[in-house]
Structure formats: C-alpha cells, structure tokens
Design an enzyme around this catalytic site. Structure first.
Site, PDB file in Angstrom:
ATOM      1  N   HIS A  17       0.865  -1.189   0.000  1.00  0.00           N
ATOM      2  CA  HIS A  17       0.000   0.000   0.000  1.00  0.00           C
ATOM      3  C   HIS A  17       0.897   1.233   0.000  1.00  0.00           C
ATOM      4  CE1 HIS A  17      -3.626  -2.362   0.888  1.00  0.00           C
ATOM      5  NE2 HIS A  17      -2.769  -3.144   1.538  1.00  0.00           N
ATOM      6  N   LEU A  18       0.738   2.051  -1.050  1.00  0.00           N
ATOM      7  CA  LEU A  18       1.579   3.252  -1.155  1.00  0.00           C
ATOM      8  C   LEU A  18       0.825   4.529  -0.850  1.00  0.00           C
ATOM      9  CD1 LEU A  18       3.877   2.637  -4.254  1.00  0.00           C
ATOM     10  CD2 LEU A  18       4.584   2.909  -1.873  1.00  0.00           C
ATOM     11  N   ARG A  19      -0.531   4.445  -0.772  1.00  0.00           N
ATOM     12  CA  ARG A  19      -1.351   5.652  -0.525  1.00  0.00           C
ATOM     13  C   ARG A  19      -1.153   6.684  -1.622  1.00  0.00           C
ATOM     14  NH1 ARG A  19      -3.692   2.039   2.578  1.00  0.00           N
ATOM     15  NH2 ARG A  19      -2.982   1.924   4.713  1.00  0.00           N
ATOM     16  N   ASN A  43      -6.533   0.300  -3.171  1.00  0.00           N
ATOM     17  CA  ASN A  43      -7.600   0.742  -2.246  1.00  0.00           C
ATOM     18  C   ASN A  43      -7.398   2.186  -1.795  1.00  0.00           C
ATOM     19  OD1 ASN A  43      -5.376  -0.044  -0.645  1.00  0.00           O
ATOM     20  ND2 ASN A  43      -6.670  -0.513   1.110  1.00  0.00           N
ATOM     21  N   HIS A 176      -1.621 -12.182   1.830  1.00  0.00           N
ATOM     22  CA  HIS A 176      -1.295 -12.124   3.266  1.00  0.00           C
ATOM     23  C   HIS A 176      -1.955 -13.236   4.073  1.00  0.00           C
ATOM     24  CE1 HIS A 176      -5.044  -9.960   2.968  1.00  0.00           C
ATOM     25  NE2 HIS A 176      -4.498  -8.813   2.621  1.00  0.00           N
ATOM     26  N   LEU A 228      -5.213  -6.473   9.193  1.00  0.00           N
ATOM     27  CA  LEU A 228      -6.175  -7.447   8.687  1.00  0.00           C
ATOM     28  C   LEU A 228      -5.550  -8.212   7.529  1.00  0.00           C
ATOM     29  CD1 LEU A 228      -9.477  -5.390   8.862  1.00  0.00           C
ATOM     30  CD2 LEU A 228      -8.867  -7.401  10.228  1.00  0.00           C
ATOM     31  N   HIS A 260      -0.489   4.020   8.141  1.00  0.00           N
ATOM     32  CA  HIS A 260      -1.516   4.890   8.726  1.00  0.00           C
ATOM     33  C   HIS A 260      -0.784   5.804   9.702  1.00  0.00           C
ATOM     34  CE1 HIS A 260      -5.083   2.651   7.305  1.00  0.00           C
ATOM     35  NE2 HIS A 260      -4.382   1.553   7.544  1.00  0.00           N
ATOM     36  N   ALA A 272      -6.577  -0.616  10.677  1.00  0.00           N
ATOM     37  CA  ALA A 272      -5.817  -1.860  10.507  1.00  0.00           C
ATOM     38  C   ALA A 272      -4.658  -1.620   9.558  1.00  0.00           C
ATOM     39  CB  ALA A 272      -6.733  -2.939   9.937  1.00  0.00           C
TER      40      ALA A 272
HETATM   41  C1  NCD Z   1      -4.685  -2.493   4.604  1.00  0.00           C
HETATM   42  C2  NCD Z   1      -4.752  -0.986   4.467  1.00  0.00           C
HETATM   43  O1  NCD Z   1      -4.618  -0.280   5.468  1.00  0.00           O
HETATM   44  O2  NCD Z   1      -4.914  -0.490   3.340  1.00  0.00           O
HETATM   45  N1  NCD Z   1      -4.749  -2.846   5.986  1.00  0.00           N
HETATM   46  C3  NCD Z   1      -4.309  -3.995   6.553  1.00  0.00           C
HETATM   47  O3  NCD Z   1      -4.533  -4.201   7.740  1.00  0.00           O
HETATM   48  N2  NCD Z   1      -3.639  -4.885   5.863  1.00  0.00           N
HETATM   49  C4  NCD Z   1      -5.769  -3.111   3.808  1.00  0.00           C
HETATM   50  C5  NCD Z   1      -5.589  -4.595   3.637  1.00  0.00           C
HETATM   51  O4  NCD Z   1      -4.698  -5.050   2.908  1.00  0.00           O
HETATM   52  O5  NCD Z   1      -6.340  -5.344   4.246  1.00  0.00           O
HETATM   53 ZN    ZN Z   2      -3.057  -5.102   1.901  1.00  0.00          ZN
END
Ligand code: NCD
Ligand code: ZN
Length: 361
Positions: A17-19, A43, A176, A228, A260, A272
């Site tokens: 996730h790079l945002r 996402n 994952h 998660l 986050h 998460a």
């Molecule tokens: C991820 C996120 O924050 O985008 N969070 C995580 O707990 N892994 C979303 C995801 O991959 O479930």
């Molecule tokens: Zn993820």
C-alpha cells in the site's frame, strides 16, 4: 571479526500500500530503498477501478520517486460488482496493470466499494482466466456472525474452494495468508500454467511470520500490531514459517505494508495495517533465521513472485549485514508521524546497501 553478510537479488514486494499525496511522498522512499518493484494495491479513496485511474496513479508514484531511483510500480485494479470483461481486456492491453484485487465489501480499509457477491464478477473472472490476468484476493468473510479470527478459514471454505473449481485455470494469489488452513489450501493446488508457473500462490507478510496474536495484547493494547487479517495463534505462525522457508515457489514475499498516521492507529477505533516498508527485509531475515533458512530468502523475496507474474528477475543486489539496529520510534509522515512495526526494538539484521538509488550502484 567481519560482519556476516547476506546478499539478495534485488527483491520485489508483491503486496504493498503506497497511498497518495503527502502519504505517498513519505512512504514510497522506504520501499524504494529495499525493493526494485512492487505490486501496488488499489484501495485509495476513491478506489482505482478504471485503467485511466491506474495510469494517473502510476504517474503520481513515478513523480514522487526520489531522484535517481530505480523502481517500477506494478499497478492493480480494484474489482467491483461492475467490473466488466471489456475492462479486463483494456487492463491487459494497457501493459501496466498486472492484476485485479478482490476485496469482499467491508472486509478492510477502503473496501466499501468491494464485491458484494462473487457470482456478480464471474464474467470478469472468466475474462481474467482467458487472458492470464491474476486475481489477488483479500480472503476474509465479512459476515459479522463469524469470529474475526476465523474469517480467513471461513472464506476459504465458503467461497474460495468453489471459486477455484469454477475457474481452474485462473491465476490466484491468496494475499497475506495467516493460517495453517490457508497454507494447506495453497499446497493442495498443484496446477501450473503453460510457462510452468503456479496457478495458485500466496503472499506472506513479515509481521505474520514474526508475531502471533499475543503481540497485540502484550502488557496492554498495542495498535501497531493490529492488521487485517488479524494475527493468529502461534500454531499458525509456525505453519506460515514452514511455508515461507520450504522452498515452495507458491509462497512469496508481500509485505502488506499499510501506512496509517500514528493518530489513526492510536485511537479509540484504530485503523488496521502494519507499516513495514522501513524494515521489511530486516524483519524477513529475522524470521527466516529462526528456521536457519536464510539460504531460502533469495528465492522467496526475489525469484518466486517474479516467476508467478511472468516478470524477469531483477538485476543488481541488496546486502543485509548481521548487525544490531534499532528501529526508529517514529518517522515523518504526511505532516504528522508514523510508527513502524517494532518501533524502538533492536533487530539483528540491517540493510547495508541500498541500490534502489541509482547513484549508489
Ligand atoms: C490495509 C490498508 O490499510 O490499506 N490494511 C491492513 O490491515 N492490511 C488493507 C488490507 O490489505 O487489508
Ligand atoms: Zn493489503
């Protein structure tokens, strides 16, 4: 005494996730230090569902790269109930989209537009199967009746077994994975595509290899260990270590580094996600060392994932050094700060060369 060195082919992070915006600017350089390429999760808010959105997001990532960086973002699209076979074809034709990501609606961060019922995306899955486009799955049911620790296993039994049967030639990554059940499911699927690559694979995070669910409650509530799918029992962690260190090419590296800001984690309703882009290879080396399997890390980090995706192996290397190193307590992030996984802890491995910066090579 000379330090023990571990040299790996430049690795790939097959789940990241790079945002976006300031968060992207601050998260990306950490990944670039360690990895040559990454499968970038879609996402965002709003999610990356159209080809043009992925093209634009990729351009923002490239624009945010540190000067001289040598890093390739591998884009993905977010599956919704409306994803059509035509869109799958367009994605394939784009040449920059490497997979579609399935989030069951409501399963995790920014998954509200996810798929409500798998049958609705069967035409899209059929096109993916035909075109050799991989399906990446966040494998958890969202049924509130199901215990949060059972959601992955229930997803496999309720949905994935049938999906696999309906699309026997679809390339699937169960992302994952966190349970022995998931590792067994992957191992039970032995089919390969015409390149000899597995049709069923799984990514493994460093945090699920290193920690069991006790980590979330050790001496108090520890939000930085909440992700998660949630951490599971020690028995499952051991099963994941078995899979990762077995030399089986169906299991490969995907950090699921999910940044986050500190405030969003240390909160009455914390987000998460574990932020591991800062120390990913150090964490994986620590986990592999628990099994005396450091000789297997190169395949896991740098070969199996590329082979699954039909990508050439990276050239160049990164080197880890057997030397104690303290993970920073926090780092700047999007005008606030962020706490990396295991902040303040001493790790036994340290990244000693970082050829992600071209100037260093
Ligand atoms: C991820 C996120 O924050 O985008 N969070 C995580 O707990 N892994 C979303 C995801 O991959 O479930
Ligand atoms: Zn993820």
């Amino acid at each position: 005494m000379t330090a023990r060195l571990l040299t790996l082919t430049r690795p790939d992070d097959l789940h990241l996730h790079l945002r976006d915006g300031a968060a992207l600017r601050d998260a990306l350089p950490w990944t670039v230090r360690q990895f040559a390429r990454a499968i970038v999760m879609p996402n965002l808010k709003p999610p990356v569902v159209q080809v043009q959105q992925a093209v634009d997001y990729r351009n923002r990532i490239l624009a945010a790269l540190p000067a001289g960086a040598d890093f390739t973002p591998l884009m993905t699209l977010y599956l919704t109930d409306a994803t059509s076979p035509q869109l799958v074809q367009q994605a394939r034709d784009s040449g920059i989209i490497h997979a579609f990501k399935l989030y069951p609606a409501g399963a995790t961060t920014n998954s509200d537009s996810g798929v409500t019922e798998l049958k609705r995306i069967y035409p899209a899955l059929d096109a993916m199967q035909r075109l050799g486009m991989p399906l990446l799955i966040h494998g958890e049911v969202t049924d509130p009746e199901v215990d949060v620790f059972d959601r992955e296993a229930v997803f496999i039994d309720r949905h994935l077994v049938a999906l696999r049967r309906a699309f026997p030639a679809l390339k699937i990554v169960l992302e994952h994975i966190t349970t022995a059940h998931a590792a067994d499911f992957v191992r039970a699927c032995g089919e390969r595509d015409d390149r000899g690559a597995p049709l069923q694979a799984a990514t493994l995070t460093a945090h699920h290899l290193l920690h069991n669910r006790n980590a979330m409650f050790s001496g108090g509530l520890r939000p930085h260990y909440y992700c998660l799918p949630v951490l599971k029992r020690e028995r499952h962690r051991q099963a994941l270590l078995d899979a990762a260190t077995s030399g089986d090419d169906r299991f490969f590296l995907g950090t699921d580094s999910a940044p986050h800001a500190r405030g969003a984690k240390e909160s009455a309703c914390g987000c998460a996600g574990c932020f591991t882009a800062v120390n990913a290879l150090e964490l994986y080396a620590t986990a592999f060392e628990q099994r005396d399997a450091l000789h297997r890390l190169d395949d896991f980090a740098s070969r199996f994932g590329a082979a699954f995706y039909g990508l050439p192996r990276n050239v160049g290397s990164v080197t880890l050094e057997r030397a104690d190193w303290q993970v920073p307590a926090s780092l700047p992030y999007a005008e606030t700060d962020i706490v990396p996984l295991q902040a303040g802890d001493i790790l036994p491995w340290r990244l000693s060369s970082a050829p992600g910066q071209r100037a260093d090579t």
